[in-house]
Design an enzyme around this catalytic site. Sequence first.
Site, PDB file in Angstrom:
ATOM      1  N   ASN A  61       0.936  -1.183  -0.081  1.00  0.00           N
ATOM      2  CA  ASN A  61      -0.162  -0.099  -0.013  1.00  0.00           C
ATOM      3  C   ASN A  61       0.898   1.436   0.029  1.00  0.00           C
ATOM      4  OD1 ASN A  61      -0.291  -1.412   2.875  1.00  0.00           O
ATOM      5  ND2 ASN A  61      -0.818   0.622   3.285  1.00  0.00           N
ATOM      6  N   ASP A  62       0.571   2.142   0.899  1.00  0.00           N
ATOM      7  CA  ASP A  62       1.165   3.651   0.777  1.00  0.00           C
ATOM      8  C   ASP A  62       2.584   3.582   0.395  1.00  0.00           C
ATOM      9  OD1 ASP A  62      -1.015   3.432   2.252  1.00  0.00           O
ATOM     10  OD2 ASP A  62      -0.412   4.863   3.717  1.00  0.00           O
TER      11      ASP A  62
END
Length: 582
Positions: A61-62
């Site tokens: 993710n991020d």
Amino acid sequence: MGALGRVAWAWLLLLQLAGASHVVYENLLEVEAAAAAVPPSIVDPLLRTGYHFQPRKNWINDPNAPLYYKGWYHIFYQYNPKGAVWGNIVWAHSVSRDLINWVALKPAIEPSIPSDKYGCWSGSATTMPDGTPTIMYTGVNRPDVNYQVQNVAYPRNRSDPLLREWAKPSHNPIIVPGGGVNATQFRDPTTAWRAGGHWRLLIGSVTGSARGVAYVYRSRDFKRWTRVPRPLHSAATGMWECPDFYPVEAAGRREGLETSVSGSGRARVKYVLKNSLDLRRYDYYTIGTYDRRAERYVPDDPAGDERHLRYDYGNFYASKTFYDPAKRRRILWGWANESDTSADDVAKGWAGIQAIPRTVWLDRSGKQLLQWPIEEVEALRGKSATLKDRVIKPGQHLEVMGLQTAQADVDVSFEVPTLAGAERLDPALDGDAQRLCGARGAAVEGGVGPFGLWVLASADRRERTAVFFRVFSPARGGGKPVVLMCTDPTKSSLNPNLYQPTFAGFVDTDISNGKISLRTLIDRSVVESFGAGGKTCILSRVYPSLAIGKNARLYVFNSGKADVKVSRLMAWEMKKPLMNGA
Ligand SMILES: *[C@@H]1O[C@H](CO)[C@@H](O)[C@H](O)[C@H]1NC(C)=O
Ligand SMILES: *[C@@H]1O[C@H](CO)[C@@H](O)[C@H](O)[C@H]1NC(C)=O
Ligand SMILES: *[C@H]1O[C@@H](CO)[C@H](O)[C@@H](O)[C@@H]1NC(C)=O
């Protein structure tokens, strides 16, 4: 035989029946689709992205702490080393010379100290005056609740351009929630900036009354940090994750600014504040001014926090910029999640990609940013095809032939001879691009438009992802024509178990000269588009069941009542770079 196998078999049969009528073929597929109680599989490796950033396998993710150091670009990111669903998060680490070819190193930050034992979440890098990068990140320090604190990590060996080892000093954590801050909603420190002997950074949070807030912390030594009583800014949006705050040149110049640059002597520096809305799962930003003394940010547009100008109107979240001193530009990274089910992610062994890094700068109007894929991506262009001055009549489409387009870069300039037939904008949908596109999707005939591209399309066009424009005359008379940009993946796949809403944004452009451009980066299960030179961007994840690999086609279409001219279209096959061994 798997469902995909059945479809492939249908294809083979079709080839054998060359000469069989279209009807027979369509029936065949319909029979196949009906017989397929289980939807077509999306585990096909040909659906794996080729030139978008991703690790060899597992969940990501991020993007975290993008930085440039001694000739190398670094990207860290939230990563599950154990599987294709969120969990066991560490900071994975990759390095590159050109932001396109990536080599994976071992994770840089993993749970190891009391203040990050239960999680090493997102954060940012700051370059110290001596040139050394420092990472600040959120740690979770309790097993039962997500109690969040902020930690720092330093390179162990500053002579190592790859920054392989990171040390966590014993004075961690360096920031703990307190004074009424909600300890379970307190995360994602920004890159720090320095002025007047103080470092400052922001941490995202939410107040008891559901206002998203960016708290300012100040420090002289990067060790002891104190919170400024009033936040930099807040708005009634719910939790702000991954804030980002940076200066931009006000003159419409492409050049980026270092995060600590000050406004003094540069009268025309503006600031961008971006927040990721935890509740709505998208990134929005405002442009405004920053008062260093008061530690306050004021958006230029008083309604900016309600208007939700977005970097991207599709799958794009938890983004972060950094200043690239090598090419003096500001680059944006953003995470694009999946549109399939978690079960499919587990089956295929991976989930999530990063969008192609984008150069960002302020538009000449001062009202919005422009974004454009970093120039390095053009090095991947291979075989090409060109169309010039081709008129597409109402209801017509034109195939771009001669190259494979499952992995391609397309840049097209359209010209609409007259806007006289533009539909009038329904006042009830005025200002709501998303609903407007939902109501007036790619299949709904219009006046001027919909026109644009069908990408990842099957030969019979039953599968196709439409990226298009539609022009409206303003709802309340007067003013300039309203341009809607939309990605419609509702026909992108025969697989019914996908998340495929239409995505849309308005394009703040003057189309009275009839001209508008569209660039689309196609990458097997990604369609990443830039309208009007990067004014409006939409990233969409799609999983075709027919338009896979060599079977993916590219068309220009016009479903409006007015002619549309393709003044120029260039399309290139895109090569696969080194991608972390994937
Ligand atoms: C630090 O990095 C440099 C450059 O990679 C290397 O030559 C040196 O051996 C490293 N020092 C240590 C102590 O690892
Ligand atoms: C903190 O935030 C969580 C999640 O929004 C909420 O459930 C909780 O009530 C908040 N706690 C306080 C003390 O406001
Ligand atoms: C991406 O996936 C879709 C479908 O599951 C969700 O609806 C989105 O909320 C999600 N986006 C983010 C940023 O998590």
